[in-house]
Scaffold this active site. Structure first.
Site, PDB file in Angstrom:
ATOM      1  N   GLN A   1      -8.516  -6.528 -11.258  1.00 29.01           N
ATOM      2  CA  GLN A   1      -9.221  -5.372 -10.838  1.00 29.01           C
ATOM      3  C   GLN A   1      -8.627  -4.089 -11.521  1.00 29.01           C
ATOM      4  O   GLN A   1      -9.278  -3.246 -11.727  1.00 29.01           O
ATOM      5  CB  GLN A   1      -8.628  -5.145  -9.055  1.00 29.01           C
ATOM      6  CG  GLN A   1      -9.157  -4.054  -8.581  1.00 29.01           C
ATOM      7  CD  GLN A   1      -9.210  -4.013  -6.921  1.00 29.01           C
ATOM      8  OE1 GLN A   1      -9.844  -4.702  -6.365  1.00 29.01           O
ATOM      9  NE2 GLN A   1      -8.130  -3.426  -6.518  1.00 29.01           N
TER      10      GLN A   1
ATOM     11  N   HIS B   1       0.822  -1.095  -0.001  1.00 30.87           N
ATOM     12  CA  HIS B   1      -0.068  -0.063  -0.039  1.00 30.87           C
ATOM     13  C   HIS B   1       0.782   1.319  -0.016  1.00 30.87           C
ATOM     14  O   HIS B   1       0.755   2.251  -0.594  1.00 30.87           O
ATOM     15  CB  HIS B   1      -0.897   0.199   1.206  1.00 30.87           C
ATOM     16  CG  HIS B   1      -1.847  -0.821   1.355  1.00 30.87           C
ATOM     17  ND1 HIS B   1      -1.681  -1.838   2.595  1.00 30.87           N
ATOM     18  CD2 HIS B   1      -2.814  -1.383   0.808  1.00 30.87           C
ATOM     19  CE1 HIS B   1      -2.896  -2.685   2.383  1.00 30.87           C
ATOM     20  NE2 HIS B   1      -3.678  -2.509   1.092  1.00 30.87           N
TER      21      HIS B   1
HETATM   22  P1  AMP Z   1      -6.462  -3.569  -0.539  1.00 37.04           P
HETATM   23  O1  AMP Z   1      -6.170  -2.852   0.682  1.00 37.04           O
HETATM   24  O2  AMP Z   1      -5.746  -5.006  -0.232  1.00 37.04           O
HETATM   25  O3  AMP Z   1      -7.946  -3.596  -1.096  1.00 37.04           O
HETATM   26  O4  AMP Z   1      -5.491  -3.071  -1.446  1.00 37.04           O
HETATM   27  C1  AMP Z   1      -5.491  -1.736  -1.721  1.00 37.04           C
HETATM   28  C2  AMP Z   1      -4.648  -1.328  -2.935  1.00 37.04           C
HETATM   29  O5  AMP Z   1      -3.267  -1.593  -2.734  1.00 37.04           O
HETATM   30  C3  AMP Z   1      -5.030  -2.145  -4.385  1.00 37.04           C
HETATM   31  O6  AMP Z   1      -4.810  -1.321  -5.581  1.00 37.04           O
HETATM   32  C4  AMP Z   1      -3.924  -3.475  -4.187  1.00 37.04           C
HETATM   33  O7  AMP Z   1      -3.632  -3.829  -5.560  1.00 37.04           O
HETATM   34  C5  AMP Z   1      -2.852  -2.745  -3.746  1.00 37.04           C
HETATM   35  N1  AMP Z   1      -1.960  -3.898  -3.251  1.00 37.04           N
HETATM   36  C6  AMP Z   1      -2.268  -4.843  -2.248  1.00 37.04           C
HETATM   37  N2  AMP Z   1      -1.289  -5.494  -2.015  1.00 37.04           N
HETATM   38  C7  AMP Z   1       0.026  -4.742  -2.730  1.00 37.04           C
HETATM   39  C8  AMP Z   1       1.269  -5.276  -3.061  1.00 37.04           C
HETATM   40  N3  AMP Z   1       1.791  -6.369  -2.328  1.00 37.04           N
HETATM   41  N4  AMP Z   1       2.122  -4.761  -3.854  1.00 37.04           N
HETATM   42  C9  AMP Z   1       1.312  -3.440  -4.333  1.00 37.04           C
HETATM   43  N5  AMP Z   1       0.123  -3.097  -4.223  1.00 37.04           N
HETATM   44  C10 AMP Z   1      -0.586  -3.847  -3.639  1.00 37.04           C
END
Ligand code: AMP
Length: 287
Positions: free
Chosen positions: A156, A40
Site C-alpha cells: 500500500q 496508528h
Molecule cells: P488501518 O487502520 O489498518 O487502515 O491502518 C492505517 C495506517 O496505519 C496504515 O498506514 C497502516 O499501514 C498503519 N498501520 C497499521 N498497523 C500498523 C502497525 N502495526 N505499525 C505501524 N503502522 C501500522
C-alpha cells in the site's frame, strides 16, 4: 491543550485546512480505519513531530473490501479512538459518513497499475483501487503537506508513493516502521477477531519472517528455498491458508529469484475470520 475538533464533512475539512494554510501552518494527515492501536499512534506521533497541525482520518472504506471480506465485522470504537487522539494532542479527526464520501452518483476511481498486480493484488481484486480512490479523496479534503503511512502495509505504501508521483500531488509521503506486540505479532485492528488459539499461534508469522531475513543475511540467495522453509515454520504452528510468501524488490515489488540486493519478504495468511499480512526488509551481506 486545545480540544480535538471533530469534522465530518468535506466542506468543513477543506475550510479548516484553508485557515491553517493561510496561517502558514504545515498540515500532517494520518489516514486510518479506526480501532486505533500503538501502530496508528506511532504514525500520529510522527505527524505531530513533523507538522504544525495533525489530522487523523477515521473512515472504514467500503470500497476497499471485497464482497466476501470482513467489512461487517471490522472492529469500531469511535469514542475510544477520540479519547486516544485527544490525549495525544491531535488537532482534528476527520470522519465522514459513507454517503458523504460516496454519494449515490459517485463514479470516479483512481487506479495505480503495475504495483497493484502482485502480492495482495492477486488475492483482493479491487482492493487497491478502493484504497487509492479513498486516499485521493482524503488528500483533496484535508489538503495535507505530509501524509504518514505504515510499513506494515508495505505494498500500500509503495502504491501511494506512486499515486502521489504520477498525479503530481503536492505533498510528501512518509512511511513509519511496523509496531509489534511483545511476541512479534504486528499490531492490527483485525487482531481482535482472532480466536484465543489463533492469537497464541499467530507470532509464527513473525518468526518465519525473521528466519527468512536471517537466511538472507547469512548469504543464502535462493528465494524458493527460503520461502519453503518459511512455509514449513508457519504450517508447524498455524492451520492456515497461506495466500502468499514472496520475496520482492523493494521498489518494483517484482519477485526476486536470486537475492543479490535489498528485498522485502512479504506474506499474507487467512485464518478463520481474519486475513493477516506482515513483511520485513532484508539485505544480503556486503561482499
Ligand atoms: P488501518 O487502520 O489498518 O487502515 O491502518 C492505517 C495506517 O496505519 C496504515 O498506514 C497502516 O499501514 C498503519 N498501520 C497499521 N498497523 C500498523 C502497525 N502495526 N505499525 C505501524 N503502522 C501500522
Amino acid at each position: 491543550m486545545p480540544e480535538l475538533q471533530r469534522i465530518s464533512t468535506v466542506v468543513a475539512m477543506q475550510a479548516q485546512s484553508e485557515t491553517w494554510r493561510r496561517e502558514g501552518l504545515c498540515i500532517g494527515l494520518v489516514p486510518t480505519m479506526g480501532f486505533l492501536h500503538e501502530g496508528h499512534l506511532s504514525l500520529v506521533d510522527y505527524s505531530l513531530a513533523h507538522s504544525d497541525r495533525t489530522v487523523v482520518s477515521i473512515f472504514v472504506n467500503p470500497l476497499q473490501f471485497g464482497p466476501r471480506e470482513d467489512l461487517a465485522i471490522y472492529p469500531r470504537d469511535m469514542e475510544r479512538d477520540l479519547d486516544l487522539l485527544n490525549q495525544r494532542g491531535v488537532d482534528a479527526v476527520f470522519h465522514p459518513e459513507t454517503v458523504e464520501f460516496y454519494p449515490p452518483n459517485f463514479s470516479t476511481f483512481v487506479e495505480v497499475q503495475e504495483l497493484t498486480a502482485g502480492l495482495c493484488g492477486v488475492f483482493r481484486p479491487g482492493h487497491f483501487r478502493g484504497v487509492t480512490t479513498v486516499v485521493a479523496k482524503l488528500f483533496a479534503a484535508v489538503r495535507p503537506h505530509l501524509a504518514v503511512f505504515g510499513q506494515k502495509d508495505y505494498q500500500q505504501s509503495a502504491i501511494i508513493r506512486q499515486l502521489v508521483r504520477d498525479l503530481n500531488l503536492d505533498l510528501s509521503v512518509e512511511v513509519a516502521p511496523t509496531i509489534r506486540e511483545t511476541d512479534g505479532l504486528a499490531m492490527s485492528s483485525r487482531n481482535i477477531n482472532l480466536s484465543d488459539d489463533e492469537r497464541r499461534r499467530a507470532p509464527a508469522l513473525y518468526r518465519a519472517l525473521v528466519m527468512g531475513k536471517e537466511r538472507i543475511e547469512e548469504g543464502r540467495r535462493d528465494a524458493t528455498a527460503i520461502i519453503a522453509d518459511m512455509r514449513a515454520t508457519i504450517e508447524r504452528d498455524l492451520t492456515t491458508d497461506i495466500d502468499y510468501i514472496s520475496i520482492v524488490d523493494p521498489d518494483t515489488l517484482a519477485e526476486v529469484a536470486e537475492i543479490t540486493g535489498p528485498v522485502v519478504i512479504a506474506l499474507a495468511v487467512r485464518l478463520a475470520k481474519v486475513r493477516l499480512i506482515d513483511n520485513i526488509a532484508a539485505s544480503p551481506p556486503q561482499r
